[in-house]
Design an enzyme around this catalytic site. Structure first.
Site, PDB file in Angstrom:
ATOM      1  N   ILE A 125      -3.300  20.412  24.534  1.00 35.18           N
ATOM      2  CA  ILE A 125      -4.278  19.956  25.220  1.00 35.18           C
ATOM      3  C   ILE A 125      -5.726  20.709  25.119  1.00 35.18           C
ATOM      4  O   ILE A 125      -6.769  20.294  24.752  1.00 35.18           O
ATOM      5  CB  ILE A 125      -4.077  19.659  26.726  1.00 35.18           C
ATOM      6  CG1 ILE A 125      -2.997  18.576  26.794  1.00 35.18           C
ATOM      7  CG2 ILE A 125      -5.336  19.507  27.549  1.00 35.18           C
ATOM      8  CD1 ILE A 125      -2.319  18.451  28.268  1.00 35.18           C
ATOM      9  N   THR A 166      -7.271  20.519  21.511  1.00 32.41           N
ATOM     10  CA  THR A 166      -7.875  19.175  21.698  1.00 32.41           C
ATOM     11  C   THR A 166      -9.218  19.129  22.141  1.00 32.41           C
ATOM     12  O   THR A 166     -10.071  18.588  21.797  1.00 32.41           O
ATOM     13  CB  THR A 166      -7.009  17.920  21.833  1.00 32.41           C
ATOM     14  OG1 THR A 166      -5.715  18.106  21.173  1.00 32.41           O
ATOM     15  CG2 THR A 166      -7.582  16.609  21.614  1.00 32.41           C
ATOM     16  N   GLU A 167      -9.144  19.577  23.595  1.00 33.35           N
ATOM     17  CA  GLU A 167     -10.227  19.492  24.245  1.00 33.35           C
ATOM     18  C   GLU A 167     -11.218  20.392  23.859  1.00 33.35           C
ATOM     19  O   GLU A 167     -12.638  20.015  24.108  1.00 33.35           O
ATOM     20  CB  GLU A 167      -9.795  19.768  25.886  1.00 33.35           C
ATOM     21  CG  GLU A 167      -9.103  18.825  26.605  1.00 33.35           C
ATOM     22  CD  GLU A 167      -9.666  17.622  26.846  1.00 33.35           C
ATOM     23  OE1 GLU A 167     -11.104  17.381  26.927  1.00 33.35           O
ATOM     24  OE2 GLU A 167      -9.316  16.747  27.368  1.00 33.35           O
ATOM     25  N   SER A 168     -11.125  21.631  23.617  1.00 29.90           N
ATOM     26  CA  SER A 168     -12.193  22.535  23.469  1.00 29.90           C
ATOM     27  C   SER A 168     -11.973  23.548  22.173  1.00 29.90           C
ATOM     28  O   SER A 168     -13.016  24.127  22.115  1.00 29.90           O
ATOM     29  CB  SER A 168     -12.251  23.567  24.733  1.00 29.90           C
ATOM     30  OG  SER A 168     -11.050  24.212  24.908  1.00 29.90           O
TER      31      SER A 168
END
Length: 179
Positions: free
Chosen positions: A53, A56-58
């Site tokens: 996560i 993918t997010e940052s």
């Protein structure tokens, strides 16, 4: 001369194959692993999912803001953070706290666990809700065009959310393989 070139090419290919995992680890880092381990354990999460996560997010960039004003490693919006801080009983919450990697991971893990409780541990729904909003996921589950059984999403109408879920799942598999 051709023979020497072929031998060198074969040696280079062997070296690449033998080091493929190490090369892949550059693209799938284990940054902030102590925080991820601590808060994954506290909130009953798979640490590789949390890493997927964050990646993918940052991309593991801690001081990043999205065009939707999501903040930090786990890209938490100020509204979600304010709500989560109240639920987590965090006094004196302010938006700047989301820039702290440990706090961001702690809140992100809490939020994922909250979504897990709501969506019966169905990680596809959790990921869709993390990206597209829990309210949207609930609407999609009640729509036969998106869910045939009301328990699983067969079609995610937001292209961004559909791509997000797929991307996190691929990253998760890679993290599990590499580490």
């Amino acid at each position: 001369m051709k023979f020497v070139k072929r031998v060198i090419t074969i040696i280079i290919l062997i070296v690449i194959v033998l080091n493929a995992k190490n090369i892949a680890k550059c693209f799938y880092p284990l940054k902030y692993s102590s925080y991820i381990k601590e808060y994954s354990q506290r909130y009953d999460l798979d640490p590789y999912m949390v890493m997927a996560i964050i990646r993918t997010e940052s991309g593991f960039k801690e001081n990043v803001r999205s065009n939707k004003n999501a903040i930090g490693l786990m890209q938490i919006t100020p509204d979600t953070a304010q709500w989560a801080a109240q639920k987590m009983k965090i006094d004196n919450f302010n938006e700047d706290m989301l820039d702290d990697p440990e706090f961001n991971i702690k809140m992100g893990c809490w939020y994922i666990n909250d979504l897990k409780s709501e969506f019966n541990n169905n990680m596809n729904l959790v990921l869709a809700a993390y990206n597209g909003g829990r309210g949207n996921v609930k609407k999609w589950l009640s729509n036969l065009n998106h869910s045939y059984d009301g328990k699983n999403l067969d079609y995610i109408p937001f292209k961004e959310t559909d791509k997000y879920v797929k991307k996190v799942k691929v990253s998760y598999k890679v993290y599990k393989y590499l580490y």
